[in-house]
Scaffold this active site. Structure first.
Site, mmCIF file in Angstrom:
data_model
loop_
_atom_site.group_PDB
_atom_site.id
_atom_site.type_symbol
_atom_site.label_atom_id
_atom_site.label_comp_id
_atom_site.label_asym_id
_atom_site.label_seq_id
_atom_site.Cartn_x
_atom_site.Cartn_y
_atom_site.Cartn_z
ATOM 1 N N ASP A 43 0.839 -1.199 0.000
ATOM 2 C CA ASP A 43 0.000 0.000 0.000
ATOM 3 C C ASP A 43 0.872 1.246 0.000
ATOM 4 O OD1 ASP A 43 -2.137 -1.621 0.090
ATOM 5 O OD2 ASP A 43 -2.802 -1.078 2.108
ATOM 6 N N TYR A 46 2.285 1.843 -3.357
ATOM 7 C CA TYR A 46 1.208 2.265 -4.243
ATOM 8 C C TYR A 46 0.847 3.730 -3.959
ATOM 9 C CZ TYR A 46 -3.418 2.373 -6.396
ATOM 10 O OH TYR A 46 -4.504 2.706 -7.162
ATOM 11 N N LEU A 93 -11.110 6.869 -1.604
ATOM 12 C CA LEU A 93 -10.865 7.925 -0.625
ATOM 13 C C LEU A 93 -9.472 8.501 -0.809
ATOM 14 C CD1 LEU A 93 -12.273 6.209 2.589
ATOM 15 C CD2 LEU A 93 -13.243 8.189 1.413
ATOM 16 N N GLU A 126 -14.085 6.712 12.002
ATOM 17 C CA GLU A 126 -14.413 5.279 12.102
ATOM 18 C C GLU A 126 -13.276 4.490 11.460
ATOM 19 O OE1 GLU A 126 -17.571 4.229 8.980
ATOM 20 O OE2 GLU A 126 -17.401 6.406 8.858
ATOM 21 N N LYS A 128 -11.040 2.261 9.052
ATOM 22 C CA LYS A 128 -11.052 1.930 7.626
ATOM 23 C C LYS A 128 -10.794 0.431 7.533
ATOM 24 C CE LYS A 128 -9.241 3.275 3.136
ATOM 25 N NZ LYS A 128 -8.779 1.994 2.606
ATOM 26 N N ASP A 130 -10.065 -3.151 6.079
ATOM 27 C CA ASP A 130 -9.282 -3.607 4.939
ATOM 28 C C ASP A 130 -9.964 -4.821 4.319
ATOM 29 O OD1 ASP A 130 -7.313 -3.675 3.104
ATOM 30 O OD2 ASP A 130 -5.731 -4.387 4.449
ATOM 31 N N ARG A 149 -17.290 -3.118 -6.359
ATOM 32 C CA ARG A 149 -17.014 -1.774 -6.842
ATOM 33 C C ARG A 149 -16.649 -1.751 -8.328
ATOM 34 N NH1 ARG A 149 -12.860 2.350 -4.087
ATOM 35 N NH2 ARG A 149 -11.290 0.841 -4.646
ATOM 36 N N GLU A 186 -18.273 -2.729 3.745
ATOM 37 C CA GLU A 186 -17.070 -3.510 3.473
ATOM 38 C C GLU A 186 -17.289 -4.969 3.855
ATOM 39 O OE1 GLU A 186 -14.951 -1.446 2.212
ATOM 40 O OE2 GLU A 186 -12.956 -2.398 2.251
ATOM 41 N N TYR A 236 -19.682 -4.780 7.226
ATOM 42 C CA TYR A 236 -19.994 -3.562 7.979
ATOM 43 C C TYR A 236 -20.590 -2.552 7.021
ATOM 44 C CZ TYR A 236 -17.540 -4.281 12.445
ATOM 45 O OH TYR A 236 -17.157 -4.695 13.673
ATOM 46 N N LYS A 302 -15.361 11.762 8.017
ATOM 47 C CA LYS A 302 -16.399 12.222 7.092
ATOM 48 C C LYS A 302 -17.082 13.464 7.655
ATOM 49 C CE LYS A 302 -17.236 7.443 5.748
ATOM 50 N NZ LYS A 302 -18.066 6.241 5.912
ATOM 51 N N LYS A 326 -4.267 7.213 7.050
ATOM 52 C CA LYS A 326 -3.660 5.887 7.003
ATOM 53 C C LYS A 326 -2.721 5.639 8.192
ATOM 54 C CE LYS A 326 -4.495 3.570 3.362
ATOM 55 N NZ LYS A 326 -3.954 3.683 2.115
ATOM 56 N N CYS A 420 21.186 -10.762 -20.695
ATOM 57 C CA CYS A 420 19.929 -11.298 -20.184
ATOM 58 C C CYS A 420 20.174 -12.676 -19.576
ATOM 59 C CB CYS A 420 18.924 -11.396 -21.329
ATOM 60 S SG CYS A 420 17.442 -12.323 -20.888
ATOM 61 N N CYS A 423 18.276 -15.413 -22.066
ATOM 62 C CA CYS A 423 18.663 -15.711 -23.456
ATOM 63 C C CYS A 423 20.081 -15.269 -23.788
ATOM 64 C CB CYS A 423 17.674 -15.080 -24.431
ATOM 65 S SG CYS A 423 17.875 -13.299 -24.562
ATOM 66 N N CYS A 443 16.494 -6.497 -22.006
ATOM 67 C CA CYS A 443 17.088 -7.529 -22.852
ATOM 68 C C CYS A 443 16.791 -7.155 -24.298
ATOM 69 C CB CYS A 443 16.445 -8.867 -22.501
ATOM 70 S SG CYS A 443 16.631 -10.103 -23.781
ATOM 71 N N CYS A 449 14.200 -14.192 -27.128
ATOM 72 C CA CYS A 449 14.331 -14.415 -25.686
ATOM 73 C C CYS A 449 13.121 -15.191 -25.176
ATOM 74 C CB CYS A 449 14.450 -13.089 -24.939
ATOM 75 S SG CYS A 449 14.488 -13.293 -23.139
HETATM 76 S S1 IVH Z 1 -16.432 5.539 3.013
HETATM 77 C C1 IVH Z 1 -17.327 7.848 -0.862
HETATM 78 N N1 IVH Z 1 -15.810 4.218 5.171
HETATM 79 O O1 IVH Z 1 -11.941 2.262 1.593
HETATM 80 C C2 IVH Z 1 -16.581 7.190 0.217
HETATM 81 N N2 IVH Z 1 -14.842 3.527 3.112
HETATM 82 O O2 IVH Z 1 -9.981 3.657 -0.023
HETATM 83 C C3 IVH Z 1 -17.111 5.879 0.535
HETATM 84 N N3 IVH Z 1 -13.411 1.558 3.301
HETATM 85 O O3 IVH Z 1 -13.716 2.158 -1.383
HETATM 86 C C4 IVH Z 1 -16.226 5.121 1.357
HETATM 87 N N4 IVH Z 1 -13.663 1.261 5.456
HETATM 88 O O4 IVH Z 1 -13.939 0.160 0.228
HETATM 89 C C5 IVH Z 1 -15.621 4.329 3.847
HETATM 90 N N5 IVH Z 1 -15.359 3.103 7.145
HETATM 91 C C6 IVH Z 1 -15.188 3.231 5.834
HETATM 92 C C7 IVH Z 1 -14.381 2.340 5.106
HETATM 93 C C8 IVH Z 1 -14.216 2.536 3.738
HETATM 94 C C9 IVH Z 1 -13.094 0.800 4.349
HETATM 95 C C10 IVH Z 1 -12.918 1.325 1.935
HETATM 96 C C11 IVH Z 1 -13.954 1.406 0.869
HETATM 97 C C12 IVH Z 1 -13.446 2.457 -0.074
HETATM 98 C C13 IVH Z 1 -11.991 2.444 0.226
HETATM 99 C C14 IVH Z 1 -11.337 3.726 -0.194
#
Ligand code: IVH
Length: 702
Positions: A43, A46, A93, A126, A128, A130, A149, A186, A236, A302, A326, A420, A423, A443, A449
Site C-alpha cells: 500500500d 502504491y 478515498l 471510524e 477503515k 481492509d 465496486r 465492506e 460492515y 467524514k 492511514k 539477459c 537468453c 534484454c 528471448c
Molecule cells: S467511506 C465515498 N468508510 O476504503 C466514500 N470507506 O480507499 C465511501 N473503506 O472504497 C467510502 N472502510 O472500500 C468508507 N469506514 C469506511 C471504510 C471505507 C473501508 C474502503 C472502501 C473504499 C476504500 C477507499
C-alpha cells in the site's frame, strides 16, 4: 518511490515521461489488486506512486493525461460475473498520512463551504476496514442486487453470493427505509476465520490466501455460491449510494438508521467538533488495532452534515467530504540473501531481493522488490547486508535502507547483469531523446528471448486482452515449453500443432481430460472474433497499452483503417503518416514510434498476417454523448449566491467543461452574478452567451 528525480527537478519532457510511466504502473497495480486479488505493490509503495503522480500534475497541470490515475477508481470488472451499473459511482478515498494533512483537509472544507470561524464543522471518525467494498440495492426493503465496486461505475453482480452472508439482511428490519436504496459497506474476514480457512485449504492441498482481504475477495467473487456460503464473511455498513428519498440529515443519524434496519455498523464510530477530537479518536483506534480481530488500515473521517457532503461533492475519484487517515507501514529488519533478476514482457530486467524470511505485521516476508539498478545504487544495498523492509498491505514489500552499512566484510556493490539471464542477449539501458538512460535495463533479444516470448504470450491471453478461459499463465508455459505455442497465432492452431509435434491428444495430458480439453478448444474458437482494443492491447506493443488501445479503437473505429494507417508509418512520407495518430488527444510520439518500429520488423508483419488469418478483429465503438456543457469553456464573474466560486468551478469541471478566468473569443458561456463588470461587457461585445447563476444551474441540472 525512491531513486527517482525529485519532482521539483523534472523538466517538462521528463515530467511527461514520468506521468506516462506512473499511469501504467498504477494501472497494473490496480489490475493486480482489483482483478486478480493478487497485489504486487505494498500500500505504501502504491500510495507513493499516486502521490508522485499528483505532485507532478500539480506542477505541470497542462501535462495531466486523459487517462490520469487521478481520475480513475480501480479497474473494470473481471469477466465471469454479470455487470451492474451503480446508481451513484462508488468512489475511493483520498489519503492523509499525518496530522497536518488532516488539518489541511478540514481547512479545505471550510474554505469550500465558506464557513465562518465561529461555525462548527462536525466530522466523524471510524476504522477503515481492509476488505472489499460492496453495494447492496434494496427495493421496498428487499435485497435485489449486490455489486462489487469494479471500476467505480460498473461492478460485478455478486447478488447470489451476497445473500449467503449473515450480516447482509435479505429484507430490511424496522420501518421508514427509502423505497429504493444502495447500502454500501465492506466485506471482510476476521483473523481467526482467516487462519482456520487457510489451515483447511492447506490440508486439502489448495492454495492458501496471502491475507484476510484477499481471502474475503476470493470468497465473495466465487462463481460457485456454495463456496461463498462455506466461507465466514462479514459485512460492515458505512455508506450508501443512490436513494429514492433522503433518510437522514447527518452521517451519524444515517449510520444509526442502517443499524436499525439490521446492518452491522462499527462500534468505534464517533463524531467530533474539533480536529484534536478527531486525532484522539485516530490514536485510540490505532492503539486498539491489534485487538480488533480484523484488519484495518486507517481511520476514515467524514463531514457529518449530509447537506454539506452534497455541496462538497467530489473531485475526480474522491469525495471532498471524506478522507482516510492511514496508519504508518509496518517494518522489520532481515538479511539480503541474494538478488535475482526477473525478465518481463518488454524485456525489462527487474532485480528482486531474496530475504531471510521474517515476520512483518503477522505475515512472513521472503521477497522484496528492488525496482531497478538506480534504486540498488541509491540504497547501496549488497548481498549479505541487513536491510530494513516495509510492508503495508502484505504484498511485495520494499527495501528501505541498509542497517549495517559500516560493516567490514561487505560484499562488493551489486552489478546489474549486462546480458539477459534467460537468453544471453545484451541487456542495455536505452537512451531517450535527451540522452538520458531509461531506468530499466532491457534484454535486446526480443522474440529470441524465451522469457519475453512467454511473457508476451501470457499478456496476449490475459484478462485485458483475449481473455480466454482455461488458457492462463500456467498453460501458456506448458505449451511453450513443449514448442507447441511460440507465437500468438499458434493458439488458434493448438489442436493441429499438438498433433503435428507428435504429442498425444490434449485430453490425454496430465491435468486435462476429455472435458477440459474440449472446453479449452471451444474457448479458443469463441475468441476468434475479438474486440479491436483487446486485440491491439494483446499485441503488447510498447506504449500501446490498454488505454491507448481503447483510444485508437474509439477514434479509428474500423480495425482495417487503423492497421492500414499503422503500416503506412513505415512508408515514404513519415510525417503525413503520423498525422492520424498524433492528432489524437492523449497519443504521444512514443506510441507512434513504437508502432512504426513494430511494422518495420518483417517478422512482426508475417506474424500479423498469420494472426489476422486466424482471427477477426471487430470494429471499435465511437464514444457516447456527454453533458450539455462538456467541452465548453465557461467563465464565472460577479457574486455567486447559491455556491462558492470553488464549488461552481468544481461542478463545471466535473461535467466536462473548462473553466477559465478571463473572457476571450474562445469563451462559450459567461455566468454573470450581481456586480459583474468588465468581463460582462467584453462578453457582450464578443457576442458570447451570458447567463445568470440560476440559468446556469438549470442548464447543468438537466
Ligand atoms: S467511506 C465515498 N468508510 O476504503 C466514500 N470507506 O480507499 C465511501 N473503506 O472504497 C467510502 N472502510 O472500500 C468508507 N469506514 C469506511 C471504510 C471505507 C473501508 C474502503 C472502501 C473504499 C476504500 C477507499
Amino acid at each position: 518511490m525512491s531513486g527517482e528525480i525529485s519532482v521539483d527537478d523534472l523538466d517538462e519532457a521528463a515530467a511527461r515521461r514520468e506521468l506516462a510511466r506512473l499511469a501504467t504502473e498504477i494501472k497494473l497495480a490496480d489490475a493486480a489488486y482489483y482483478v486478480d486479488d493478487d497485489p504486487h505493490l505494498s500500500d505504501a509503495a502504491y500510495d507513493a506512486l499516486r502521490q508522485r503522480n499528483l505532485a507532478i500534475e500539480a506542477r505541470f497541470p497542462h501535462l495531466k493525461r486523459k487517462d490520469s490515475p487521478t481520475d480513475q477508481v480501480g479497474v473494470r470488472p473481471a469477466s465471469g460475473f454479470g455487470k451492474i451499473e451503480h446508481g451513484v459511482a462508488m468512489l475511493s478515498l483520498d489519503n492523509a498520512f499525518n496530522d497536518e494533512d488532516v488539518a489541511d483537509f478540514a481547512g479545505r472544507i471550510r474554505r469550500f463551504l465558506g464557513l465562518s470561524e465561529g461555525e462548527t464543522l462536525a466530522l466523524t471518525a471510524e476504522p477503515k476496514i481492509d476488505g472489499l467494498s460492496l453495494s447492496l440495492t434494496y427495493e421496498n426493503g428487499q435485497l435485489v442486487r449486490a455489486a462489487t465496486r469494479g471500476d467505480g461505475r460498473v461492478g460485478e453482480d455478486v447478488t447470489a453470493n451476497a445473500r449467503t452472508l449473515e450480516d447482509i439482511p435479505g429484507s430490511l428490519q424496522g420501518a421508514n427505509w427509502p423505497q429504493r436504496i444502495e447500502v454500501r459497506g465492506e466485506v471482510y474476514m476476521s483473523h481467526a476465520d482467516f487462519e482456520a480457512l487457510n489451515t483447511r485449504e492447506a490440508e486439502k492441498g489448495s492454495k492458501t490466501f496471502a491475507n484476510p482481504r484477499n481471502a474475503a475477495a476470493g470468497s465473495l467473487r466465487q462463481l460457485d455460491t456454495t463456496i461463498t456460503r462455506s466461507r465466514p464473511l462479514h459485512f460492515y455498513a458505512y455508506a450508501w449510494g443512490e436513494v429514492s428519498e433522503p433518510f437522514a440529515q447527518t452521517q451519524t443519524e444515517a449510520v444509526d438508521k442502517l443499524a436499525s434496519w439490521g446492518f452491522q455498523t462499527n462500534a468505534l464510530f464517533s463524531s467530533h467538533e474539533t480536529i484534536d477530537g478527531l486525532l484522539d479518536a485516530y490514536r485510540a483506534i490505532a492503539e486498539g488495532r491489534a485487538g480488533l480481530g480484523y484488519d484495518i488500515d486507517g481511520v476514515v473521517y467524514k463531514v457529518d452534515r449530509l447537506d454539506w457532503q452534497t455541496r462538497l461533492g467530489q473531485v475526480s475519484r474522491f469525495p471532498r467530504w471524506a478522507i482516510a487517515h492511514k496508519f504508518p507501514a509496518e517494518k522489520a529488519v532481515t538479511r539480503l540473501e541474494a538478488i535475482d533478476i526477473q525478465v518481463g514482457r518488454t524485456g525489462s530486467l527487474t532485480p528482486v531481493a531474496r530475504l531471510t524470511p521474517v515476520t512483518v505485521g503477522g505475515v512472513v516476508v521472503s521477497n522484496a522488490t528492488l525496482h531497478n539498478e538506480d534504486e540498488i545504487a541509491r540504497l547501496d544495498v549488497r548481498v549479505g547486508d541487513h536491510v530494513e523492509i516495509q510492508r503495508a498491505g502484505d504484498v511485495i514489500p520494499q527495501v528501505l535502507r541498509v542497517t549495517d552499512p559500516d560493516r567490514q566484510d561487505r560484499s562488493p556493490p551489486y552489478e546489474m547483469p549486462h546480458i539477459c539471464p534467460v537468453c544471453q542477449s545484451a541487456a542495455v539501458r536505452e537512451l531517450d531523446d535527451k540522452g538520458e538512460p531509461d531506468v530499466r535495463r532491457r534484454c535486446t533479444g526480443g522474440l529470441t528471448c524465451g522469457a519475453q516470448v512467454v511473457e508476451r504470450l501470457k499478456h496476449f491471453v490475459s484478462r485485458k486482452a483475449l481473455d480466454i478461459d482455461g488458457l492462463g499463465a500456467k498453460q501458456i508455459e506448458l505449451f511453450h515449453d513443449r514448442g507447441i505455442v511460440t507465437a500468438p497465432q499458434h493458439i488458434f492452431q493448438l489442436e493441429a500443432r499438438i498433433e503435428a509435434a507428435g504429442h498425444s491428444p490434449l485430453a490425454e495430458w496430465d491435468g486435462f481430460g476429455d472435458a477440459s480439453a474440449r472446453k479449452l478448444f471451444d474457448a479458443i474458437e469463441a475468441h476468434r472474433s475479438v474486440a479491436f482494443a483487446r486485440f491491439l492491447n494483446g499485441l503488447g506493443i510498447r506504449h500501446v497499452g490498454q488505454t491507448t488501445s481503447g483510444l485508437f479503437a474509439r477514434s479509428f473505429v474500423r480495425w482495417d483503417d487503423f492497421w492500414a494507417a499503422v503500416q503506412a508509418l513505415s512508408g515514404a512520407s513519415p510525417e503525413t503518416a503520423e498525422q492520424p495518430f498524433v492528432s489524437l488527444d492523449g497519443v504521444g510520439m512514443a506510441a507512434v514510434s513504437s508502432l512504426r518500429a513494430f511494422v518495420q520488423e518483417a517478422h512482426n508483419l508475417e506474424m500479423m498476417q498469420d494472426l489476422l488469418s486466424e482471427v477477426t478483429v471487430l470494429d471499435g465503438e465511437a464514444p457516447a454523448s456527454e453533458s450539455p456543457v462538456s467541452g465548453k469553456t465557461v467563465v464565472f464573474t460577479g457574486t455567486l449566491e447559491a455556491m462558492t466560486r470553488d464549488e461552481a468551478k468544481a461542478r463545471a469541471t466535473s461535467l466536462g467543461a473548462k473553466v477559465s478566468g478571463s473572457v476571450s473569443a474562445k469563451t462559450d458561456i459567461l455566468v454573470a452574478g450581481p456586480g459583474a463588470g468588465s468581463k460582462l461587457k467584453k462578453a457582450e461585445t464578443l457576442g458570447i452567451a451570458v447567463m445568470t447563476e440560476a440559468e446556469w444551474i438549470a442548464l447543468i441540472s438537466n
